[in-house]
Motif scaffolding. Structure first.
Motif, PDB file in Angstrom:
ATOM      1  N   LYS A  42       1.169   7.935 -11.274  1.00  0.00           N
ATOM      2  CA  LYS A  42      -0.211   8.118 -10.845  1.00  0.00           C
ATOM      3  C   LYS A  42      -0.889   6.757 -10.672  1.00  0.00           C
ATOM      4  O   LYS A  42      -0.554   5.794 -11.360  1.00  0.00           O
ATOM      5  N   GLY A  43      -1.831   6.688  -9.730  1.00  0.00           N
ATOM      6  CA  GLY A  43      -2.539   5.441  -9.509  1.00  0.00           C
ATOM      7  C   GLY A  43      -2.854   5.239  -8.042  1.00  0.00           C
ATOM      8  O   GLY A  43      -2.764   6.167  -7.227  1.00  0.00           O
ATOM      9  N   SER A  44      -3.228   4.012  -7.699  1.00  0.00           N
ATOM     10  CA  SER A  44      -3.522   3.632  -6.323  1.00  0.00           C
ATOM     11  C   SER A  44      -2.501   2.594  -5.880  1.00  0.00           C
ATOM     12  O   SER A  44      -2.315   1.570  -6.553  1.00  0.00           O
ATOM     13  N   PHE A  45      -1.842   2.852  -4.740  1.00  0.00           N
ATOM     14  CA  PHE A  45      -0.749   1.995  -4.290  1.00  0.00           C
ATOM     15  C   PHE A  45      -0.879   1.703  -2.792  1.00  0.00           C
ATOM     16  O   PHE A  45      -1.177   2.601  -2.006  1.00  0.00           O
ATOM     17  N   GLU A  46      -0.614   0.459  -2.416  1.00  0.00           N
ATOM     18  CA  GLU A  46      -0.605   0.125  -0.990  1.00  0.00           C
ATOM     19  C   GLU A  46       0.733   0.542  -0.388  1.00  0.00           C
ATOM     20  O   GLU A  46       1.799   0.196  -0.903  1.00  0.00           O
TER      21      GLU A  46
END
Length: 356
Positions: A227-231
């Protein structure tokens, strides 16, 4: 003379009545002609369903018959409703839907873990709330309990909905495109010229067999989706570029996603075998995107090769990646540009709690 007048009056009334009848029938026939006429159609020996409004049935049961994602009738599948003391369910052969939505005769239904149809209640699925009527059919374009539902059945005024949260995220300040994954729901959000964010149609997606985990708790091989924010780093595949403007790399016989310590979580071209994934061995990588997990910095042992890719032929579950149908994968790739991000959460509340 009186008789002639009466006879004339009789004919006049008869003609007016007949004229009215013909006009009424003509109007009714015209109305029927203008009303979309749904029908089964056969083309080149294969059946499909024309809804009469310029669309066709696909990925749904109509009249008990199953239409695949391309809209073709699939023989061997015939669904029927059944009922016992516990409730209603829908079954074809030995198969029946569980923990999932199913479109049947134009309406969406949700079936619980035991396969029974949910009804007369609110249901949160992905990032939205829906209402299932007494018949089980999802309510659309109406108001329930003072909550307005749109044409897709979604309650969109939820203050904790993604519509309200996405524009406030740190990620929204870095990019114009965000692929949002909330549980089994995936949608593409794009920043508009006026600065607002708009989401496209949501689609079902698969994830890790053992659910989700935050990066700090994840271990290689635990089959959880981080989970998280990824480019999103780049697109790749066994097939030719389907039309994406992202950097696209064709898989070769020498392509690996390395799990070796010196090249951990890196794409490597090697004529000698490496520890890691030999990319050409996976049909799921016909089209794929590197999600960008565990890079800059890279930590050995928490996972390598977390991708967005085509789903398996037999299951939505993955070893930690996110999966889509090939049709949806191609659609998404054609929309994506370099610099897009992906946010992965189980619930919208994590967008705020993790300050993504």
């Amino acid at each position: 003379m009186t008789f002639i007048k009466k006879l004339t009056l009789f004919f006049l009334v008869s003609m007016i009545t007949l004229s009215s009848t013909f006009s009424s029938n003509a109007a009714e026939n015209k109305s029927n002609e203008e009303k979309p006429q749904a029908k089964w159609v056969i083309s080149s020996g294969r059946w499909w369903y024309d809804k009469g409004d310029g669309t066709y049935g696909k990925s749904e049961f109509i009249d008990g018959y199953w239409l695949d994602e391309d809209g073709w009738y699939v023989s061997g599948w015939y669904g029927k409703w059944y009922q016992d003391k516990a409730g209603w369910w829908y079954q074809s052969g030995t198969w029946y839907p569980r923990n999932s939505w199913q479109k049947i005769d134009g309406s969406w239904y949700y079936f619980d873990a035991n396969g029974y149809m949910a009804h007369s209640r609110w249901l949160k699925s992905g990032r939205y709330w829906y209402y299932l009527t007494e018949t089980g059919a999802m309510a659309v374009s109406t108001t329930i309990d003072n909550y307005k539902l749109d044409e897709n059945g979604r309650w969109t005024d939820d203050p904790n909905s993604a519509e309200k949260l996405i524009p406030k995220t740190k990620t929204a300040k870095k990019t114009d495109q965000i692929v949002l994954v909330v549980g089994n729901d995936l949608s593409l959000w794009e920043k508009q010229k006026d600065g607002t964010w708009k989401a496209g149609e949501s689609m079902y997606c698969g994830h890790g067999k053992n659910g989700f985990s935050f990066p700090e708790n994840r271990r290689m091989g635990d089959k959880t989706t981080p989970k998280g924010s990824f480019e999103l780093l780049y697109a790749f595949g066994k097939a030719a570029n389907p039309g994406t403007s992202m950097n696209y790399y064709p898989i070769t016989p020498n392509s690996y996603l390395s799990s070796e310590k010196d090249t951990y979580n890196q794409w490597v071209e090697s004529e000698t075998p490496l520890i890691g994934e030999h990319l050409t061995d996976y049909y799921q990588y016909k089209y794929a995107v590197n999600i960008g997990f565990n890079v800059n910095p890279t930590t050995y042992g928490i996972g390598a090769g977390i991708f967005l890719h085509c789903k398996s032929n037999t299951s939505w579950n993955t070893s930690g990646c996110v999966s889509l149908t090939e049709e949806n994968m191609v659609w998404l790739l054609k929309k994506l540009k370099n610099g897009a991000y992906m946010i992965i959460v189980e619930d919208e509340s994590e967008i705020v709690s993790r300050d993504l």
